[in-house]
Write a protein that holds these residues in place. Sequence first.
Motif, short mmCIF file in Angstrom:
data_model
loop_
_atom_site.label_atom_id
_atom_site.label_comp_id
_atom_site.label_asym_id
_atom_site.label_seq_id
_atom_site.Cartn_x
_atom_site.Cartn_y
_atom_site.Cartn_z
N GLY A 16 0.81 -1.21 0.00
CA GLY A 16 0.00 0.00 0.00
C GLY A 16 0.84 1.26 0.00
O GLY A 16 2.02 1.25 0.33
N PRO A 17 0.23 2.38 -0.39
CA PRO A 17 0.96 3.64 -0.54
C PRO A 17 1.59 4.16 0.76
O PRO A 17 2.63 4.79 0.71
CB PRO A 17 -0.08 4.62 -1.06
CG PRO A 17 -1.32 3.87 -1.31
CD PRO A 17 -1.15 2.48 -0.81
N ALA A 69 3.18 2.59 2.91
CA ALA A 69 4.46 1.91 3.14
C ALA A 69 5.59 2.49 2.30
O ALA A 69 6.75 2.13 2.51
CB ALA A 69 4.31 0.42 2.86
N LEU A 70 5.28 3.40 1.37
CA LEU A 70 6.34 4.03 0.58
C LEU A 70 7.22 4.93 1.42
O LEU A 70 8.36 5.21 1.07
CB LEU A 70 5.74 4.84 -0.57
CG LEU A 70 5.10 4.03 -1.70
CD1 LEU A 70 4.39 4.95 -2.67
CD2 LEU A 70 6.14 3.19 -2.41
N ASP A 71 6.71 5.42 2.54
CA ASP A 71 7.46 6.33 3.40
C ASP A 71 8.32 5.63 4.43
O ASP A 71 8.97 6.28 5.24
CB ASP A 71 6.49 7.29 4.11
CG ASP A 71 5.78 8.20 3.13
OD1 ASP A 71 6.36 8.50 2.07
OD2 ASP A 71 4.64 8.62 3.43
N VAL A 72 8.32 4.31 4.44
CA VAL A 72 9.11 3.56 5.40
C VAL A 72 10.59 3.63 5.02
O VAL A 72 10.94 3.56 3.85
CB VAL A 72 8.64 2.09 5.46
CG1 VAL A 72 9.55 1.25 6.33
CG2 VAL A 72 7.21 2.01 5.95
N SER A 73 11.43 3.81 6.02
CA SER A 73 12.87 3.83 5.80
C SER A 73 13.51 2.95 6.86
O SER A 73 13.15 3.08 8.03
CB SER A 73 13.40 5.26 5.91
OG SER A 73 14.79 5.29 5.78
N PRO A 74 14.40 2.06 6.50
CA PRO A 74 14.85 1.69 5.17
C PRO A 74 13.69 1.16 4.31
O PRO A 74 12.71 0.65 4.82
CB PRO A 74 15.90 0.62 5.40
CG PRO A 74 16.29 0.75 6.83
CD PRO A 74 15.12 1.34 7.54
N ARG A 75 13.89 1.25 3.02
CA ARG A 75 12.88 0.91 2.00
C ARG A 75 12.45 -0.55 2.12
O ARG A 75 13.25 -1.42 2.43
CB ARG A 75 13.53 1.17 0.64
CG ARG A 75 12.67 1.00 -0.54
CD ARG A 75 13.47 1.17 -1.84
NE ARG A 75 14.08 2.47 -1.99
CZ ARG A 75 15.39 2.67 -2.14
NH1 ARG A 75 16.22 1.68 -2.18
NH2 ARG A 75 15.86 3.88 -2.27
N GLY A 134 9.72 -3.77 0.32
CA GLY A 134 9.04 -4.20 -0.89
C GLY A 134 8.84 -5.70 -0.89
O GLY A 134 8.93 -6.35 0.15
N HIS A 135 8.60 -6.25 -2.06
CA HIS A 135 8.32 -7.67 -2.23
C HIS A 135 8.69 -8.04 -3.67
O HIS A 135 9.21 -7.21 -4.39
CB HIS A 135 6.84 -7.96 -1.95
CG HIS A 135 5.91 -7.21 -2.85
ND1 HIS A 135 5.57 -5.88 -2.64
CD2 HIS A 135 5.26 -7.56 -3.98
CE1 HIS A 135 4.75 -5.47 -3.60
NE2 HIS A 135 4.55 -6.48 -4.44
N ILE A 136 8.43 -9.28 -4.06
CA ILE A 136 8.71 -9.69 -5.44
C ILE A 136 7.43 -10.13 -6.14
O ILE A 136 6.45 -10.51 -5.49
CB ILE A 136 9.76 -10.82 -5.52
CG1 ILE A 136 9.28 -12.08 -4.81
CG2 ILE A 136 11.11 -10.35 -5.00
CD1 ILE A 136 10.13 -13.32 -5.10
N ALA A 157 9.52 -5.29 -6.38
CA ALA A 157 8.47 -4.28 -6.40
C ALA A 157 8.42 -3.49 -5.09
O ALA A 157 8.74 -4.01 -4.03
CB ALA A 157 7.12 -4.95 -6.64
N ASP A 158 7.99 -2.24 -5.20
CA ASP A 158 7.75 -1.44 -4.00
C ASP A 158 6.38 -1.82 -3.43
O ASP A 158 5.67 -2.64 -4.01
CB ASP A 158 7.89 0.06 -4.30
CG ASP A 158 6.74 0.67 -5.08
OD1 ASP A 158 5.69 0.01 -5.29
OD2 ASP A 158 6.88 1.84 -5.50
N PRO A 159 5.97 -1.26 -2.29
CA PRO A 159 4.69 -1.65 -1.69
C PRO A 159 3.46 -1.37 -2.55
O PRO A 159 2.39 -1.92 -2.29
CB PRO A 159 4.64 -0.83 -0.39
CG PRO A 159 6.06 -0.57 -0.06
CD PRO A 159 6.74 -0.39 -1.39
#
Length: 158
Positions: A86-87, A89-95, A97-99, A135-137
Amino acid sequence: MPALGKTALVAAVLLTAACGASSPAPPVTTPPAAAAAGWSPAPVVPLPSQPPPSLVVDEPLPEQLAMGLVVLRYRAENLRIVPVYGPAALDVSPRIGHIHVTVDDAAWHWADGSGEPLIIQSLPAGPHKVWIGLADPTHKILDQKTVNFVVPAHAGHH
């Protein structure tokens, strides 16, 4: 005032003065040994800037292919594989994602957030390919790899 009381009072005043008079520690200018050795920062603190994520995928092992079993180890660099989507989760640091995974150009794919090796079995003998997208979230593909391999004709099914 008893002698013990005066001693305790003097100790409390000295302790208070010592704690209040301490100046902040100077910033560390020498990098820790791990940073000097080329390690990336620990994935527990926000990072102001991050290198681009990338995907590394191993070739399947011939011994497993001979048994009709495809095991693909992979890892993401500069991105942690977790099942969070979901969008927000784009602000999470460190980055994070998934595959995404597609076998033999199928019209569909599946998403995986485990970070564990991919295990594919019961493919017919012959050439195959597995596409893996990092992929990103929000499911935007950041990097991708395709692995080509051949399942031997005499491969037994696992």
